[in-house]
Design an enzyme around this catalytic site. Structure first.
Site, mmCIF file in Angstrom:
data_model
loop_
_atom_site.group_PDB
_atom_site.id
_atom_site.type_symbol
_atom_site.label_atom_id
_atom_site.label_comp_id
_atom_site.label_asym_id
_atom_site.label_seq_id
_atom_site.Cartn_x
_atom_site.Cartn_y
_atom_site.Cartn_z
ATOM 1 N N ASP A 249 0.868 -1.172 0.000
ATOM 2 C CA ASP A 249 0.000 0.000 0.000
ATOM 3 C C ASP A 249 0.904 1.222 0.000
ATOM 4 O O ASP A 249 2.084 1.129 -0.357
ATOM 5 C CB ASP A 249 -0.966 -0.052 1.198
ATOM 6 C CG ASP A 249 -0.225 -0.433 2.459
ATOM 7 O OD1 ASP A 249 0.705 0.314 2.835
ATOM 8 O OD2 ASP A 249 -0.544 -1.480 3.069
ATOM 9 N N LYS B 150 -5.405 1.708 -0.264
ATOM 10 C CA LYS B 150 -6.783 2.214 -0.170
ATOM 11 C C LYS B 150 -7.139 3.044 -1.384
ATOM 12 O O LYS B 150 -6.356 3.814 -1.883
ATOM 13 C CB LYS B 150 -6.911 3.115 1.063
ATOM 14 C CG LYS B 150 -7.279 2.363 2.293
ATOM 15 C CD LYS B 150 -7.575 3.345 3.398
ATOM 16 C CE LYS B 150 -7.062 2.796 4.719
ATOM 17 N NZ LYS B 150 -6.951 3.813 5.726
ATOM 18 N N MET C 245 -2.592 6.799 13.771
ATOM 19 C CA MET C 245 -3.842 7.154 13.082
ATOM 20 C C MET C 245 -4.615 8.191 13.878
ATOM 21 O O MET C 245 -5.841 8.137 13.963
ATOM 22 C CB MET C 245 -4.697 5.888 12.867
ATOM 23 C CG MET C 245 -4.005 4.841 12.010
ATOM 24 S SD MET C 245 -4.890 3.277 11.932
ATOM 25 C CE MET C 245 -4.407 2.539 13.476
HETATM 26 N N1 SAH Z 1 2.368 -0.928 11.005
HETATM 27 C C1 SAH Z 1 2.620 0.499 11.054
HETATM 28 C C2 SAH Z 1 1.392 1.252 11.519
HETATM 29 C C3 SAH Z 1 0.199 1.107 10.587
HETATM 30 S S1 SAH Z 1 -1.176 2.104 11.055
HETATM 31 C C4 SAH Z 1 3.835 0.763 11.943
HETATM 32 O O1 SAH Z 1 4.282 -0.132 12.661
HETATM 33 O O2 SAH Z 1 4.373 1.877 11.890
HETATM 34 C C5 SAH Z 1 -0.879 3.573 10.124
HETATM 35 C C6 SAH Z 1 -0.371 4.671 11.032
HETATM 36 O O3 SAH Z 1 0.996 4.473 11.307
HETATM 37 C C7 SAH Z 1 -0.418 6.060 10.463
HETATM 38 O O4 SAH Z 1 -1.710 6.623 10.555
HETATM 39 C C8 SAH Z 1 0.564 6.779 11.353
HETATM 40 O O5 SAH Z 1 -0.013 7.042 12.596
HETATM 41 C C9 SAH Z 1 1.620 5.709 11.541
HETATM 42 N N2 SAH Z 1 2.769 5.847 10.648
HETATM 43 C C10 SAH Z 1 3.226 4.924 9.790
HETATM 44 N N3 SAH Z 1 4.348 5.331 9.186
HETATM 45 C C11 SAH Z 1 4.614 6.561 9.681
HETATM 46 C C12 SAH Z 1 5.672 7.508 9.481
HETATM 47 N N4 SAH Z 1 6.673 7.279 8.632
HETATM 48 N N5 SAH Z 1 5.634 8.656 10.195
HETATM 49 C C13 SAH Z 1 4.652 8.902 11.067
HETATM 50 N N6 SAH Z 1 3.627 8.041 11.313
HETATM 51 C C14 SAH Z 1 3.615 6.889 10.623
#
Ligand code: SAH
Length: 266
Positions: free
Chosen positions: A41, A62, A177
């Site tokens: 994604d 999405k 999120m």
């Molecule tokens: N599996 C991912 C999280 C998925 S949920 C992890 O472990 O990071 C998606 C959320 O992850 C986003 O809405 C945001 O809150 C966060 N996120 C993912 N990558 C990010 C990044 N590079 N910088 C800031 N927030 C991030």
């Protein structure tokens, strides 16, 4: 690549880390080079995505039309490809099992008797604050850390999140999120008597080339977000540790996020 059963492929649920290609694990990097198909994604971010081979890559991110449909499509596509004998990398931002529905994909694979392997990644929830000099724990300031989704409406009776309890942990809260509903859950924490002066940091696109951080307090959270124009993907850090950044900033050296993986080979 081979698996023990040569009629069915294997699915690798792979974490890509927060976005800097240098933060991919060695295993993730190797699997991206050898997989028959890569399903991704948008969350791995532009630097990693732009270096994936077009002819082996499918975007299952999405789109307009509903998240639920997309997730079911992804689940089914993983099974379908594995049954064709393909080895598939399902590339997920951060760690595959920290939010982001990796658990649902694993269960779907197991239900369909598809062998799979989990390849952990650096979660944005840990690595995001880290690169900006924010430790999630500190001997004097935070003895626990809680990862929580900000996606739920805290005013809904059926909310599974007990913000009153979270306000009382005394530890660090990391909200994923949580850009859109920032006012709702910081309001819930304030309503539960959490100190309005509690330091807060919003980190957007951590380790991407256009990453940003905005800092304030629990009371000024929404103004902080709006002034900086913070947008998803971003995480919210709430707790005394968010202030550590100020004490270390002068000496915190940032390596520029790498632009692409495997550039030299292409
Ligand atoms: N599996 C991912 C999280 C998925 S949920 C992890 O472990 O990071 C998606 C959320 O992850 C986003 O809405 C945001 O809150 C966060 N996120 C993912 N990558 C990010 C990044 N590079 N910088 C800031 N927030 C991030």
């Amino acid at each position: 690549m081979t698996t023990t059963d040569d009629t069915v492929g294997r699915v690798y649920l792979v974490g890509s880390g927060p976005g800097d290609p240098d933060l991919l694990t060695v295993k993730a990097h190797r699997l991206l080079e050898t997989a028959d198909v890569i399903l991704h994604d948008k969350l791995p971010g532009p630097a990693i995505l732009s270096s994936l081979p077009d002819d082996r890559t499918e975007d299952v991110g999405k789109r307009a039309g509903g998240d639920r449909t997309r997730q079911e499509y992804t689940n089914e596509r993983l099974v379908e490809l594995a049954r064709e004998g393909k080895d598939v990398v399902r590339l997920k931002g951060g760690d595959p099992f920290v939010f982001g529905r990796g658990g649902e994909e694993a269960i779907h694979l197991a239900e369909n008797e598809i062998p799979f392997t989990v390849v952990p990644g650096v979660s944005s929830a840990v690595g995001g604050p880290g690169v900006f000099g924010i430790p999630l724990t500190h001997r004097e300031h935070a003895s626990s850390v809680t990862f929580v989704t900000g996606h739920e409406d805290p005013t809904k009776a059926e909310s599974a999140i007990d913000w009153n309890a979270l306000a009382a942990t005394g530890g660090t809260l990391v909200v994923l999120m949580g850009v859109g509903k920032l006012g709702d859950y910081t309001g819930a924490l304030l309503g539960a008597d959490m100190d309005p002066e509690t330091p807060l940091a919003l980190i957007e696109r951590a380790t991407w080339s256009d990453e940003r951080i905005a800092t304030g307090t629990l009371a000024t959270a929404v103004a902080t977000r709006d002034r900086a124009g913070i947008e998803p993907p971003a995480i919210t850090i709430i707790g005394p540790v968010a202030k550590t950044r100020e004490s270390v900033a002068e000496w915190l050296v940032r390596d520029a996020p790498a632009t692409a993986i495997g550039e030299e080979d292409r």
